[in-house]
Design a protein around this motif. Sequence first.
Motif, short mmCIF file in Angstrom:
data_model
loop_
_atom_site.label_atom_id
_atom_site.label_comp_id
_atom_site.label_asym_id
_atom_site.label_seq_id
_atom_site.Cartn_x
_atom_site.Cartn_y
_atom_site.Cartn_z
N TYR A 1 7.71 4.54 -19.76
CA TYR A 1 6.48 4.11 -19.11
C TYR A 1 5.53 5.28 -18.93
CZ TYR A 1 8.39 -0.46 -17.97
OH TYR A 1 8.90 -1.72 -18.05
N ALA A 2 4.26 5.03 -19.19
CA ALA A 2 3.22 5.98 -18.85
C ALA A 2 2.80 5.73 -17.40
CB ALA A 2 2.02 5.81 -19.78
N VAL A 3 2.33 6.77 -16.74
CA VAL A 3 1.96 6.67 -15.33
C VAL A 3 0.55 7.20 -15.12
CG1 VAL A 3 2.48 7.50 -13.01
CG2 VAL A 3 4.34 6.81 -14.52
N ALA A 4 -0.19 6.52 -14.29
CA ALA A 4 -1.53 6.98 -13.92
C ALA A 4 -1.69 6.95 -12.41
CB ALA A 4 -2.59 6.09 -14.58
N TRP A 5 -2.58 7.79 -11.94
CA TRP A 5 -2.98 7.76 -10.54
C TRP A 5 -4.39 7.17 -10.47
CZ3 TRP A 5 -0.17 8.76 -6.26
CH2 TRP A 5 1.03 9.47 -6.42
N PHE A 6 -4.56 6.27 -9.55
CA PHE A 6 -5.86 5.68 -9.25
C PHE A 6 -6.21 5.98 -7.80
CE2 PHE A 6 -6.55 2.91 -12.96
CZ PHE A 6 -5.27 2.90 -13.52
N ARG A 7 -7.47 5.91 -7.49
CA ARG A 7 -7.87 6.06 -6.09
C ARG A 7 -9.00 5.10 -5.78
NH1 ARG A 7 -10.74 12.08 -6.23
NH2 ARG A 7 -12.66 11.46 -7.34
N GLN A 8 -9.08 4.76 -4.49
CA GLN A 8 -10.16 3.90 -4.04
C GLN A 8 -10.70 4.42 -2.73
OE1 GLN A 8 -9.30 -0.32 -3.82
NE2 GLN A 8 -11.47 -0.78 -4.02
N ALA A 9 -11.97 4.77 -2.74
CA ALA A 9 -12.64 5.23 -1.53
C ALA A 9 -13.23 4.03 -0.81
CB ALA A 9 -13.72 6.23 -1.90
N PRO A 10 -13.44 4.15 0.48
CA PRO A 10 -14.02 3.03 1.24
C PRO A 10 -15.35 2.59 0.64
CG PRO A 10 -13.21 4.71 2.73
CD PRO A 10 -13.12 5.29 1.35
N GLY A 11 -15.49 1.31 0.38
CA GLY A 11 -16.74 0.77 -0.13
C GLY A 11 -16.98 1.02 -1.60
N LYS A 12 -16.02 1.61 -2.28
CA LYS A 12 -16.20 1.91 -3.71
C LYS A 12 -15.12 1.23 -4.54
CE LYS A 12 -18.48 6.38 -3.14
NZ LYS A 12 -18.49 7.82 -3.54
N GLU A 13 -15.39 1.12 -5.82
CA GLU A 13 -14.42 0.53 -6.73
C GLU A 13 -13.28 1.51 -7.01
OE1 GLU A 13 -17.34 -2.48 -9.26
OE2 GLU A 13 -16.23 -0.88 -10.27
N GLN A 14 -12.17 0.95 -7.36
CA GLN A 14 -11.03 1.78 -7.74
C GLN A 14 -11.37 2.55 -9.02
OE1 GLN A 14 -7.41 -0.09 -9.46
NE2 GLN A 14 -6.38 0.71 -7.65
#
Length: 126
Positions: free
Chosen positions: A32-45
């Motif tokens: 499996y490949a792995v990625a990190w995502f983030r989501q700030a308040p009021g913003k898209e991931q």
Amino acid sequence: QLKVVDSGGGLVQPGGSLRLSCTVSGWTLAEYAVAWFRQAPGKEQEGVSYIGARNDFTYYADSVKGRFTISKDNAKNTVYLQMNSLQPEDTGVYSCAARPRSYSGHFFTALEYDFWGQGTQVTVAS
């Protein structure tokens, strides 16, 4: 049972560092490949960083290039995200996700990721 657990978030001052961990169970990182995502308040991931399944290819969003480093320890089935020179705009919930190595879409296409961690909060503030 396939499971992803991410951890390591916290409160840090601007210019500081944190290391996030993403531990998987029920399967191996070689598949499996792995990625990190983030989501700030009021913003898209948004995608932050990616590491391939077998060739350890890495990819970064322009906003974190040169400051963040993704790596993995296959023996521990863990992916790390070392984050240096953190800035307030890095604040958000960070989640790691895994997709089968056979997938070939863009690294940050969230819909291609089958398994997700619960997310860990990163807050950068003075």
